[in-house]
Design a protein around this motif. Structure first.
Motif, short mmCIF file in Angstrom:
data_model
loop_
_atom_site.label_atom_id
_atom_site.label_comp_id
_atom_site.label_asym_id
_atom_site.label_seq_id
_atom_site.Cartn_x
_atom_site.Cartn_y
_atom_site.Cartn_z
N ARG A 16 0.74 -1.14 -0.09
CA ARG A 16 0.00 0.01 0.14
C ARG A 16 0.92 1.09 -0.19
NH1 ARG A 16 -5.33 1.10 0.69
NH2 ARG A 16 -5.88 3.26 1.56
N ASN A 91 -14.93 1.47 -8.89
CA ASN A 91 -14.39 1.35 -7.60
C ASN A 91 -13.07 1.70 -7.64
OD1 ASN A 91 -16.74 -0.04 -6.68
ND2 ASN A 91 -16.15 -1.74 -7.06
N MET A 95 -11.11 4.44 -5.25
CA MET A 95 -9.85 4.22 -4.80
C MET A 95 -8.65 5.20 -4.86
SD MET A 95 -8.30 0.34 -4.55
CE MET A 95 -6.56 0.24 -5.32
N GLU A 99 -6.75 7.28 -1.91
CA GLU A 99 -5.36 6.96 -1.79
C GLU A 99 -4.50 8.20 -2.14
OE1 GLU A 99 -5.20 2.14 -2.47
OE2 GLU A 99 -3.95 3.44 -3.99
N ARG A 316 -4.93 -4.27 -2.94
CA ARG A 316 -5.44 -3.28 -2.32
C ARG A 316 -6.84 -3.22 -2.65
NH1 ARG A 316 -1.40 -0.48 -4.95
NH2 ARG A 316 -2.76 1.32 -5.32
N TYR A 317 -7.03 -3.35 -4.02
CA TYR A 317 -8.42 -3.52 -4.40
C TYR A 317 -9.12 -4.38 -3.64
CZ TYR A 317 -12.19 -3.71 -7.65
OH TYR A 317 -13.39 -3.38 -8.27
N THR A 319 -8.68 -5.91 -0.66
CA THR A 319 -8.86 -5.49 0.76
C THR A 319 -9.78 -4.66 0.77
OG1 THR A 319 -6.52 -5.86 1.20
CG2 THR A 319 -7.81 -4.48 2.52
N LYS A 320 -10.21 -3.68 -0.11
CA LYS A 320 -11.15 -2.50 -0.04
C LYS A 320 -12.45 -2.97 -0.43
CE LYS A 320 -11.78 2.42 -1.43
NZ LYS A 320 -11.55 2.91 0.07
#
Length: 403
Positions: A16, A91, A95, A99, A316-317, A319-320
């Protein structure tokens, strides 16, 4: 225009990091570089040659509270793969904002339903609401309809189509264009001493674009085309013709999707060609499990973004959002990160052609890229070698563009 098919998501990663900085005087969109290259459909990045039929219209949506308004056109209500890709790209766009850390941007997300009419309506709404730049549409057929409005207003557009014919004044393509693949792999092979080339390409829209790029790239390096064939339904016949001339070449360029290129390699072998005696070259469409499993294609080289960036992004995607991104999701991420970076650093001229076509380019999830004045793009790609366990890098992505 229709052509290769649609590989979607990849393996997740875990890193991340924040999404902005400066590189070479140009915004750095992300510290991660690269991904597997997957040209989906040539005019339709999610598969098929035509957009899916529209579903019910979506409610207007704004994300972020910044002063710089940015329109984002996606086929959110389209059926099938198009709608799935649109949601994943939406999405990814959100994101990127999250970020980026407090960007002065508000995304005006418009559902274009995957049609020219929808793109025109969504563009008009975004412009009326104060959008300073339009991101999207996804489909080539929708780009000219939206561009009529943006050009009238003097507003730039960054579209996601892989069809370079829709690029032009004020319309920039942030996508995976086959020309970048061809240029990189021919430049690399020439640097290793290859001078005489053979090519076997599909007789379709993708093959036609690749043919032009291939002949230009070989010419730039003072190479020679020893044999050239194209194939339609009769792959075996074209393979037999080319196999007879392979003795005059030291590299063989095959550009098709994973399933097709395996069939071509098998047809060449059946026609008597010894593919172990020639350097095989390909495009990012080779990044496919079928290619890696093919004995005939082992050791072949192809151009593609380094896969590390997409692995990190996908992690990361996941996880989100709890799922895997489609392959085109990074385009939406990089587009939003780019406009956020320009809004922060470039003042009132932030989305002008002069800023967008900065020759130093930008760095995103998929590595270095820059927009050309004609609206197409150039990407900094790695060179990968086909192995039974997947693609292995033999030459990394460039850290900067040459003069």
């Amino acid at each position: 225009m229709a052509s290769p098919r649609n590989p979607n998501s990849e393996r997740p990663g875990t890193t991340r990091r924040t999404a902005v900085g400066l590189i070479l005087g140009a915004p750095l969109l992300g510290a991660c570089s690269g991904v597997q290259q997957t040209l989906s459909s040539f005019s339709n990045p999610v598969g098929g040659s035509q957009p899916a039929p529209a579903g019910p219209p979506q409610e207007p949506l704004a994300v972020g509270s910044g002063q710089v308004k940015v329109g984002l056109l996606l086929p959110l209500s389209a059926a099938g793969n198009a709608g799935v890709a649109a949601q994943s790209m939406k999405n990814a766009a959100e994101m990127a904002l999250a970020e980026f850390q407090n960007p002065n941007v508000q995304l005006l997300i418009k559902d274009d339903a995957g049609t020219p009419q929808g793109a025109q309506q969504g563009t008009q709404q975004a412009l009326d609401e104060g959008a300073e730049i339009i991101l999207g549409p996804l489909f080539a057929v929708s780009v000219p309809a939206a561009a009529q409005l943006t050009r009238t207003r003097g507003v730039s557009m960054i579209a996601f189509s892989t069809d370079s014919s829709v690029a032009g004044r004020g319309v920039y393509l942030l996508s995976f264009l086959p020309e970048s693949d061809v240029n990189r792999i021919i430049e690399y092979s020439a640097s290793t001493g290859k001078r005489s080339y053979a090519a076997l390409l599909p007789e379709n829209a993708y093959g036609n674009v690749v043919e032009v790029a291939f002949k230009q790239a070989v010419g730039r390096r003072n190479g020679r085309i020893a044999a050239f064939e194209k194939y339609g339904a009769d792959r075996a016949g074209a393979a037999r013709t080319l196999a007879q001339a392979l003795g005059q070449a030291d590299a063989l360029f095959l550009a098709d999707d994973g399933d097709a290129v395996v069939g071509i390699a098998d047809a060449l072998t059946a026609a008597g060609a010894n593919l172990k005696n020639i350097q095989l070259l390909g495009t990012g469409l080779w990044d496919n499990p079928r290619v890696f499993a093919s004995p005939a294609l082992q050791g072949g080289l192809y151009a593609a973004p380094d896969p590390a960036g997409f692995r990190s992004f996908a992690g990361r995607y996941r996880t989100k959002f709890g799922g895997e991104p489609v392959r085109t999701a990074t385009l939406a991420y990089d587009a939003v990160a780019l406009v956020a970076a320009l809004a922060r650093t470039q003042g009132g001229q932030r989305f002008s052609p002069e800023v967008l076509t900065n020759p130093s380019g930008f760095a995103g999830i998929d590595g270095l890229f820059r927009f050309r004045t004609d609206g197409t793009n150039e990407r900094g790609l790695a060179v990968m070698r086909v192995g039974s366990g997947g693609g292995q890098p033999v030459a990394g992505s460039p850290k900067s563009f040459g003069a």
